[in-house]
Design an enzyme around this catalytic site. Sequence first.
Site, PDB file in Angstrom:
ATOM      1  N   PRO A  15      40.471  17.810  65.817  1.00 39.64           N
ATOM      2  CA  PRO A  15      39.945  17.622  64.364  1.00 39.64           C
ATOM      3  C   PRO A  15      39.349  16.346  64.157  1.00 39.64           C
ATOM      4  O   PRO A  15      39.992  15.412  64.424  1.00 39.64           O
ATOM      5  CB  PRO A  15      41.060  18.341  63.580  1.00 39.64           C
ATOM      6  N   ASN A  16      38.020  16.426  63.520  1.00 37.25           N
ATOM      7  CA  ASN A  16      37.495  15.065  63.072  1.00 37.25           C
ATOM      8  C   ASN A  16      36.947  14.293  64.192  1.00 37.25           C
ATOM      9  O   ASN A  16      36.169  13.290  63.870  1.00 37.25           O
ATOM     10  CB  ASN A  16      38.269  14.436  62.216  1.00 37.25           C
ATOM     11  N   TYR A  28      37.886   3.693  65.643  1.00 38.69           N
ATOM     12  CA  TYR A  28      37.703   4.742  66.918  1.00 38.69           C
ATOM     13  C   TYR A  28      36.491   4.333  67.612  1.00 38.69           C
ATOM     14  O   TYR A  28      36.123   5.194  68.488  1.00 38.69           O
ATOM     15  CB  TYR A  28      37.350   6.269  66.001  1.00 38.69           C
ATOM     16  N   ASN A  80      42.779  15.114  73.705  1.00 35.84           N
ATOM     17  CA  ASN A  80      43.147  14.203  72.432  1.00 35.84           C
ATOM     18  C   ASN A  80      43.119  15.421  71.335  1.00 35.84           C
ATOM     19  O   ASN A  80      42.072  15.698  70.891  1.00 35.84           O
ATOM     20  CB  ASN A  80      42.035  13.478  72.048  1.00 35.84           C
ATOM     21  N   ALA A  83      44.959  14.913  65.149  1.00 32.77           N
ATOM     22  CA  ALA A  83      45.959  14.989  64.164  1.00 32.77           C
ATOM     23  C   ALA A  83      47.156  16.275  64.730  1.00 32.77           C
ATOM     24  O   ALA A  83      48.090  16.301  64.323  1.00 32.77           O
ATOM     25  CB  ALA A  83      45.545  15.489  62.783  1.00 32.77           C
ATOM     26  N   HIS A  86      50.489  15.885  66.406  1.00 36.32           N
ATOM     27  CA  HIS A  86      51.690  15.425  65.659  1.00 36.32           C
ATOM     28  C   HIS A  86      52.121  16.665  65.035  1.00 36.32           C
ATOM     29  O   HIS A  86      53.221  16.514  64.209  1.00 36.32           O
ATOM     30  CB  HIS A  86      51.246  14.263  64.279  1.00 36.32           C
ATOM     31  N   GLU A 104      47.707  13.100  77.894  1.00 38.40           N
ATOM     32  CA  GLU A 104      47.341  13.225  76.412  1.00 38.40           C
ATOM     33  C   GLU A 104      46.719  11.691  76.183  1.00 38.40           C
ATOM     34  O   GLU A 104      47.205  10.767  76.746  1.00 38.40           O
ATOM     35  CB  GLU A 104      48.655  12.942  75.564  1.00 38.40           C
ATOM     36  N   HIS A 106      44.682   8.940  73.392  1.00 36.71           N
ATOM     37  CA  HIS A 106      44.280   8.852  72.116  1.00 36.71           C
ATOM     38  C   HIS A 106      43.416   7.519  72.013  1.00 36.71           C
ATOM     39  O   HIS A 106      43.614   6.459  72.792  1.00 36.71           O
ATOM     40  CB  HIS A 106      45.400   8.233  71.230  1.00 36.71           C
TER      41      HIS A 106
HETATM   42  O1  CA2 Z   1      43.640   7.559  67.912  1.00 44.09           O
HETATM   43  C1  CA2 Z   1      43.385   8.900  68.468  1.00 44.09           C
HETATM   44  O2  CA2 Z   1      42.688   9.410  69.403  1.00 44.09           O
HETATM   45  C2  CA2 Z   1      43.802   9.973  67.206  1.00 44.09           C
HETATM   46  O3  CA2 Z   1      44.198  11.273  68.120  1.00 44.09           O
HETATM   47  C3  CA2 Z   1      42.696  10.303  66.345  1.00 44.09           C
HETATM   48  C4  CA2 Z   1      43.392  11.142  65.287  1.00 44.09           C
HETATM   49  C5  CA2 Z   1      44.436  10.704  64.508  1.00 44.09           C
HETATM   50  O4  CA2 Z   1      44.822  11.740  63.830  1.00 44.09           O
HETATM   51  C6  CA2 Z   1      45.645  10.665  65.681  1.00 44.09           C
HETATM   52  O5  CA2 Z   1      46.745  10.068  64.870  1.00 44.09           O
HETATM   53  C7  CA2 Z   1      45.318   9.310  66.892  1.00 44.09           C
HETATM   54  C8  CA2 Z   1      42.198  11.340  64.258  1.00 44.09           C
HETATM   55  C9  CA2 Z   1      40.584  11.569  64.709  1.00 44.09           C
HETATM   56  C10 CA2 Z   1      39.838  11.357  63.613  1.00 44.09           C
HETATM   57  O6  CA2 Z   1      38.660  10.890  64.069  1.00 44.09           O
HETATM   58  C11 CA2 Z   1      37.522  10.433  63.258  1.00 44.09           C
HETATM   59  C12 CA2 Z   1      36.601   9.814  63.780  1.00 44.09           C
HETATM   60  C13 CA2 Z   1      35.815   9.023  63.485  1.00 44.09           C
HETATM   61  C14 CA2 Z   1      35.734   8.957  62.065  1.00 44.09           C
HETATM   62  C15 CA2 Z   1      36.849   9.382  61.354  1.00 44.09           C
HETATM   63  C16 CA2 Z   1      37.805  10.092  62.140  1.00 44.09           C
END
Ligand code: CA2
Length: 152
Positions: A15-16, A28, A80, A83, A86, A104, A106
């Site tokens: 997601p996201n 990111y 990846n 969220a 977790h 996995e 990140h």
């Molecule tokens: O660091 C990573 O790749 C994460 O998987 C990213 C997740 C986060 O919940 C994990 O703890 C670590 C969040 C992805 C959100 O992606 C976005 C990308 C651009 C702008 C906002 C959010």
Amino acid sequence: MSGQSLIRILVLHGPNLNLLGMREPEIYGSATLEELDAQLVVQARSVGAELQTVQSNHEGELVDAVHSAALWGARGAVVNAAAYTHTSIALRDALAGVGLPFVEVHLSNVHSREPFRHRSLLAEHAVGVIQGFGADSYRLGLLGLASYLRAS
Ligand code: CA2
């Protein structure tokens, strides 16, 4: 690579991650998800692999993508789960259930962030975990997985 069949690999984005390149570039990075996937497809070819790339904001769709990839003949996955890393017992069970070796990945180093990001429900079943290198985490994950699959 020639003379060998392409290894099928699923790349799963949670997601996201569709927002990549549009928000929070300081965490990111500035590449969009489309750009990241396009680079991975090129890299995959160079290591004798073909990719199915899937992004979803919905847990059940990610589970379905794991099942579909297994039917497609995927030999492994780069995951990846964002969220859901977790929180998702369902995704953990899907990956373990189809027996798909996965790495996995990140973008960020989750251990340098909030405590709730320190726990992964997936890592126990992963071949390896790569984090903190931005888009390179995916590239390194793909290389490691391809090498692991060729050797097994
Ligand atoms: O660091 C990573 O790749 C994460 O998987 C990213 C997740 C986060 O919940 C994990 O703890 C670590 C969040 C992805 C959100 O992606 C976005 C990308 C651009 C702008 C906002 C959010």
